[in-house]
Scaffold this active site. Sequence first.
Site, short mmCIF file in Angstrom:
data_model
loop_
_atom_site.label_atom_id
_atom_site.label_comp_id
_atom_site.label_asym_id
_atom_site.label_seq_id
_atom_site.Cartn_x
_atom_site.Cartn_y
_atom_site.Cartn_z
N GLU A 57 0.64 -1.51 -0.32
CA GLU A 57 -0.03 0.33 -0.31
C GLU A 57 1.09 1.22 -0.07
OE1 GLU A 57 -2.43 -3.11 0.94
OE2 GLU A 57 -1.24 -2.91 2.04
N HIS A 126 -9.61 -5.91 10.41
CA HIS A 126 -9.96 -5.44 9.02
C HIS A 126 -11.51 -4.56 9.29
CE1 HIS A 126 -7.23 -8.65 8.21
NE2 HIS A 126 -7.24 -8.39 7.60
#
Length: 329
Positions: A57, A126
């Site tokens: 990322e 998450h």
Amino acid sequence: MTVRDALNMALDEELARDEKVFIIGEEIAEFDGAYKITRGLWKKYGDKRMIDTPITEAGFCGIAIGAALLGLKPICEFMTFNFAMQAIDRIINGAAKNLYMSAGRYPVPVLFRGPNGNAKGLAAQHSQCFAAWFMSAPGLKVVSPSTCEDYRGCLKAAVRDPDPVIMLESELLYNLEFPVSDQAMDKDYQIPIGKAKVEKPGKHITLVTHGQAYVYTLQAAEILAGQGIEAEVVNLRSLRPLDWDTVFKSIGKTHRLMTVELGWPRCGVGSEIVATVMENPVFFQLDAPAVRCTGIDVPMPYSEKIEYECTPKDHHIADYAKRVCGTKF
């Protein structure tokens, strides 16, 4: 139309409209995206416009920002905004601050998009809602759409905006269907960033919400209607800038306010709204204290049964709203 199809169509139209637009992220090209949002786009636009990346990322977010500085219009997809923490330095120090620190010389027209908050049984790492985090950063624009029209209009406005935009989506909304007007199907349809919408008019209490929480809030408004309480539902759509005029106008009509979100209660979106109402003359329009209906102040449990109780659903919201309305009803 499902939210997934609304996103896919909007992305396709923006790629076709402007050759400077490209999409970068994990599995977004050949695999059609982890959630199939980019289905079919790699075959249509090829490797230069649809760029698959490793699980890095920080790396591909930095590439997107660099491309934006050089005049391209990247759409950077995070498989989940929880993974955006790996790239938070790039987003804040690389994208949000650059126009200001360059004295207006170098805009960063990049869109960061992907699912935000909880889905089902994905555990704490998450399931965080980052709405308040990004909302607090000067230099970013933050949208949190709910319906298909929201997703189409917000995405198109974000792609065409000269500033970095965070688009917080919901994995649980991708399969939901919403009606879409002929106007929203126009290829140039945009929802101005910073413009809320009164989704359901009412006169007894204002319910201000965004994103996935909108669905539960609208359901709660129907429950309340059956009990004689007419709730006005304000779908924010944009968190930064936030449409204070619409919120204040609604409070002036209903004289009660409750915010609804799935994120944590401390320093949340609702906290900012309630504080701002306190600091403005509209405060004197309230007949009861403004309240926040939020997720529970714990990391998200892995168990789906416990997770269900950790974020407000329609019955939770309706119960909270009745408390605000008091014994009058």
